[in-house]
Design an enzyme around this catalytic site. Structure first.
Site, mmCIF file in Angstrom:
data_model
loop_
_atom_site.group_PDB
_atom_site.id
_atom_site.type_symbol
_atom_site.label_atom_id
_atom_site.label_comp_id
_atom_site.label_asym_id
_atom_site.label_seq_id
_atom_site.Cartn_x
_atom_site.Cartn_y
_atom_site.Cartn_z
ATOM 1 N N CYS A 174 -52.220 -76.604 23.878
ATOM 2 C CA CYS A 174 -52.409 -76.110 25.246
ATOM 3 C C CYS A 174 -51.512 -74.880 25.492
ATOM 4 C CB CYS A 174 -52.180 -77.215 26.268
ATOM 5 S SG CYS A 174 -52.867 -76.806 27.909
ATOM 6 N N HIS B 16 -56.493 -80.569 24.360
ATOM 7 C CA HIS B 16 -55.484 -81.594 24.085
ATOM 8 C C HIS B 16 -56.018 -82.592 23.057
ATOM 9 C CE1 HIS B 16 -52.538 -80.714 27.302
ATOM 10 N NE2 HIS B 16 -53.586 -80.242 27.947
ATOM 11 N N GLU C 228 -54.490 -85.088 21.855
ATOM 12 C CA GLU C 228 -54.010 -86.418 22.232
ATOM 13 C C GLU C 228 -54.838 -87.046 23.344
ATOM 14 O OE1 GLU C 228 -51.895 -83.756 25.176
ATOM 15 O OE2 GLU C 228 -52.636 -83.610 23.117
#
Length: 215
Positions: A87, A196, A198
């Site tokens: 990011c 992202h 994650e």
């Protein structure tokens, strides 16, 4: 009987920005031993370094410099030691960021300017597809998957330049409204994603495993 296969060591750089705990957990699940740290020695010696980031470009650069993160990144790359930016942790790898008319110098690892997306609705938030270059190692096996984005700024133009001794960057693009931006890049030991991993489910987990495989 064979011995236990060792897990790669990964440092997640703690400079006051990013979804640190979620990144740590995701990289651990992908198969690494992870340390959340701002210690220069630990960050430089780990097999891999993750640089997360959320919020304003200028604030992230301020926090990064407070722990000498720009130096850590540069020293790792000079030694061909892998770095993954996420990011705003990707955006700060570029030469410059412009937010609300304020110009802030980035790490300068890649050419390019981070600027406001030209779209009727920002932030660009949610799931989107990516246009992956041929022979991408980052997206191996997940070329047609979607990933999770939350951002209002991005790199909308990038003149490809090769940083010796690394190969030409492999750049992934994403379209949003009538605009497009760099959604990922891989350039020797430096990889980065605007989205992202994650937060991107199974596809994000596979991307992290692909990165660990090159450590």
């Amino acid at each position: 009987m064979g011995g236990r296969v060792s897990r790669p060591t990964v440092a997640v750089l703690d400079y006051g920005s990013g979804n640190l705990r979620s990144v740590v957990r995701a990289v651990e699940r992908a198969g690494a031993d992870v340390t959340l740290t701002s210690d220069q020695g630990v960050a430089e010696s780990a097999d891999g370094l993750v640089v997360p980031g959320v919020g304003a470009f200028a604030e992230c650069m301020k926090g990064l410099k407070s722990v000498r993160g720009d130096r850590i990144i540069d020293r790792r790359l000079m030694g061909s030691r892998p770095v993954l930016g996420i990011c705003v942790g990707m955006q700060i790898m570029f030469a410059e960021g412009i937010e609300h008319g304020v110009e802030t110098e980035g790490c300068g690892e890649w050419p390019g300017v981070v600027e406001a997306l030209q779209a009727p609705i920002v932030p660009h938030m949610g799931w989107n597809t990516v246009s992956v270059p041929d022979n991408s190692r980052m997206f191996a096996g997940i070329e047609d998957e979607r990933f999770y984005f939350v951002h209002s700024y991005g790199v909308r133009e990038w003149k490809l330049e090769t940083r010796p001794p690394f190969p030409e960057p492999a750049v992934t693009w994403t379209e949003y409204a009538d605009d497009r931006f760099v959604s990922a890049a891989e350039n020797g030991p430096l990889w980065a994603t605007q989205f992202h991993p994650e937060k991107s489910g199974d596809a994000g987990a596979q991307l992290l495993r692909n990165w660990l495989a090159v450590l």
